[in-house]
Structures are given as structure tokens and as C-alpha cells.
Design a protein around this motif. Sequence first.
Motif, PDB file in Angstrom:
ATOM      1  N   UNK A 162       3.684   1.199   3.330  1.00  0.00           N
ATOM      2  CA  UNK A 162       3.153   2.033   4.413  1.00  0.00           C
ATOM      3  C   UNK A 162       1.955   1.352   5.071  1.00  0.00           C
ATOM      4  N   UNK A 163       1.089   0.753   4.267  1.00  0.00           N
ATOM      5  CA  UNK A 163      -0.090   0.080   4.805  1.00  0.00           C
ATOM      6  C   UNK A 163       0.293  -1.117   5.675  1.00  0.00           C
ATOM      7  N   UNK A 164       1.295  -1.866   5.253  1.00  0.00           N
ATOM      8  CA  UNK A 164       1.753  -2.998   6.063  1.00  0.00           C
ATOM      9  C   UNK A 164       2.284  -2.487   7.397  1.00  0.00           C
ATOM     10  N   UNK A 165       3.115  -1.457   7.343  1.00  0.00           N
ATOM     11  CA  UNK A 165       3.692  -0.904   8.571  1.00  0.00           C
ATOM     12  C   UNK A 165       2.614  -0.368   9.506  1.00  0.00           C
ATOM     13  N   UNK A 166       1.555   0.180   8.936  1.00  0.00           N
ATOM     14  CA  UNK A 166       0.458   0.728   9.739  1.00  0.00           C
ATOM     15  C   UNK A 166      -0.497  -0.361  10.230  1.00  0.00           C
ATOM     16  N   UNK A 167      -0.338  -1.568   9.697  1.00  0.00           N
ATOM     17  CA  UNK A 167      -1.226  -2.659  10.096  1.00  0.00           C
ATOM     18  C   UNK A 167      -2.551  -2.664   9.367  1.00  0.00           C
ATOM     19  N   UNK A 168      -2.642  -1.954   8.261  1.00  0.00           N
ATOM     20  CA  UNK A 168      -3.912  -1.864   7.531  1.00  0.00           C
ATOM     21  C   UNK A 168      -3.931  -2.693   6.254  1.00  0.00           C
ATOM     22  N   UNK A 169      -2.842  -3.380   5.943  1.00  0.00           N
ATOM     23  CA  UNK A 169      -2.781  -4.218   4.741  1.00  0.00           C
ATOM     24  C   UNK A 169      -2.666  -5.685   5.147  1.00  0.00           C
ATOM     25  N   UNK A 170      -3.111  -6.540   4.286  1.00  0.00           N
ATOM     26  CA  UNK A 170      -2.962  -7.969   4.518  1.00  0.00           C
ATOM     27  C   UNK A 170      -1.510  -8.344   4.269  1.00  0.00           C
ATOM     28  N   UNK A 171      -0.856  -8.879   5.285  1.00  0.00           N
ATOM     29  CA  UNK A 171       0.528  -9.323   5.152  1.00  0.00           C
ATOM     30  C   UNK A 171       0.733 -10.518   6.068  1.00  0.00           C
ATOM     31  N   UNK A 172       1.842 -11.199   5.874  1.00  0.00           N
ATOM     32  CA  UNK A 172       2.148 -12.377   6.670  1.00  0.00           C
ATOM     33  C   UNK A 172       3.545 -12.252   7.264  1.00  0.00           C
ATOM     34  N   UNK A 188       2.948   2.656  -1.225  1.00  0.00           N
ATOM     35  CA  UNK A 188       1.721   2.718  -0.423  1.00  0.00           C
ATOM     36  C   UNK A 188       1.466   1.405   0.312  1.00  0.00           C
ATOM     37  N   UNK A 189       1.686   0.261  -0.351  1.00  0.00           N
ATOM     38  CA  UNK A 189       1.445  -1.019   0.315  1.00  0.00           C
ATOM     39  C   UNK A 189       2.442  -1.216   1.451  1.00  0.00           C
ATOM     40  N   UNK A 219      11.549  -8.665  12.413  1.00  0.00           N
ATOM     41  CA  UNK A 219      10.149  -8.566  12.001  1.00  0.00           C
ATOM     42  C   UNK A 219      10.128  -8.341  10.497  1.00  0.00           C
ATOM     43  N   UNK A 220      10.065  -9.421   9.755  1.00  0.00           N
ATOM     44  CA  UNK A 220      10.065  -9.367   8.302  1.00  0.00           C
ATOM     45  C   UNK A 220       8.673  -9.747   7.822  1.00  0.00           C
ATOM     46  N   UNK A 221       8.031  -8.851   7.069  1.00  0.00           N
ATOM     47  CA  UNK A 221       6.668  -9.065   6.596  1.00  0.00           C
ATOM     48  C   UNK A 221       6.671  -9.353   5.102  1.00  0.00           C
ATOM     49  N   UNK A 222       5.643 -10.036   4.651  1.00  0.00           N
ATOM     50  CA  UNK A 222       5.502 -10.471   3.265  1.00  0.00           C
ATOM     51  C   UNK A 222       4.108 -10.071   2.801  1.00  0.00           C
ATOM     52  N   UNK A 223       4.017  -9.363   1.672  1.00  0.00           N
ATOM     53  CA  UNK A 223       2.710  -8.911   1.189  1.00  0.00           C
ATOM     54  C   UNK A 223       2.683  -8.927  -0.331  1.00  0.00           C
ATOM     55  N   UNK A 224       1.494  -8.985  -0.852  1.00  0.00           N
ATOM     56  CA  UNK A 224       1.298  -8.940  -2.293  1.00  0.00           C
ATOM     57  C   UNK A 224       0.804  -7.550  -2.685  1.00  0.00           C
ATOM     58  N   UNK A 225       1.428  -7.009  -3.721  1.00  0.00           N
ATOM     59  CA  UNK A 225       0.988  -5.732  -4.274  1.00  0.00           C
ATOM     60  C   UNK A 225       0.843  -5.946  -5.772  1.00  0.00           C
ATOM     61  N   UNK A 226      -0.380  -5.939  -6.258  1.00  0.00           N
ATOM     62  CA  UNK A 226      -0.602  -6.251  -7.662  1.00  0.00           C
ATOM     63  C   UNK A 226      -0.251  -7.700  -7.905  1.00  0.00           C
ATOM     64  N   UNK A 227       0.630  -7.958  -8.838  1.00  0.00           N
ATOM     65  CA  UNK A 227       1.019  -9.326  -9.148  1.00  0.00           C
ATOM     66  C   UNK A 227       2.383  -9.687  -8.591  1.00  0.00           C
ATOM     67  N   UNK A 228       2.975  -8.791  -7.800  1.00  0.00           N
ATOM     68  CA  UNK A 228       4.314  -9.030  -7.279  1.00  0.00           C
ATOM     69  C   UNK A 228       4.303  -9.148  -5.762  1.00  0.00           C
ATOM     70  N   UNK A 229       5.259  -9.887  -5.240  1.00  0.00           N
ATOM     71  CA  UNK A 229       5.401 -10.049  -3.788  1.00  0.00           C
ATOM     72  C   UNK A 229       6.599  -9.254  -3.313  1.00  0.00           C
ATOM     73  N   UNK A 230       6.485  -8.717  -2.108  1.00  0.00           N
ATOM     74  CA  UNK A 230       7.534  -7.867  -1.549  1.00  0.00           C
ATOM     75  C   UNK A 230       7.683  -8.167  -0.082  1.00  0.00           C
ATOM     76  N   UNK A 231       8.889  -7.994   0.406  1.00  0.00           N
ATOM     77  CA  UNK A 231       9.112  -8.145   1.827  1.00  0.00           C
ATOM     78  C   UNK A 231       9.875  -6.921   2.337  1.00  0.00           C
ATOM     79  N   UNK A 232       9.667  -6.611   3.596  1.00  0.00           N
ATOM     80  CA  UNK A 232      10.394  -5.520   4.198  1.00  0.00           C
ATOM     81  C   UNK A 232      10.506  -5.756   5.679  1.00  0.00           C
ATOM     82  N   UNK A 233      11.442  -5.070   6.290  1.00  0.00           N
ATOM     83  CA  UNK A 233      11.644  -5.171   7.729  1.00  0.00           C
ATOM     84  C   UNK A 233      10.941  -4.005   8.390  1.00  0.00           C
ATOM     85  N   UNK A 234      10.154  -4.306   9.402  1.00  0.00           N
ATOM     86  CA  UNK A 234       9.405  -3.269  10.104  1.00  0.00           C
ATOM     87  C   UNK A 234      10.085  -2.814  11.345  1.00  0.00           C
TER      88      UNK A 234
END
Length: 81
Positions: free
Chosen positions: A43-53, A40-41, A66-81
Motif C-alpha cells: 500500500x505504501x509503495x502504491x501511495x508513493x510513501x515507501x522507498x521503492x525502485x 502495508x508496504x 509499472x513494476x515496482x521493487x521494494x524491501x520489506x524486512x529481509x525480503x524483496x517483493x515486486x508488484x504491478x501498480x
Amino acid sequence: MPKLWRLTHAAEASLIDIAEWTHATFGPRQAAADEEDLIAICHDIAAGTATSQDCRRLIDPGLKEDLRFARAGWQYHSFRG
């Protein structure tokens, strides 16, 4: 139409490790809930509705993708958009 996204290989490997550890530690119900939250996080990053960097700002301004970085719970994740 939602923006397509994909996980980095490192993020995918982390998710597998997280799922295995959560399943062994807390059981299948919690592992499934965590998986849903993490997807879900993304999807939210890709949609622009989550806090990411932007990782270009955090890691290297020379990154081409376009590599984004976001926190989900206590873990950090990155993905390419």
C-alpha cells in the motif's frame, strides 16, 4: 483515492511460501504480523510513501508495465501498480 495494485504471480507464490514457513517456524501470531507488514508496504509503495525502485531500471528498460521493487524486512517483493 489510493492507487490500485496487484502482486506478480511470483510475489504471490513467495508470500504463500513465507506465510507457511513463518507459521511453521514462529507460529500463527508472527505469520499474521508479517502478512500485515507486507500488505502495508505494498500500500505504501502504491501511495508513493515507501522507498521503492522501478524494475525497468533494475531488470529491463523494455518492460512495459509499472513494476515496482521494494524491501520489506529481509525480503524483496515486486508488484504491478
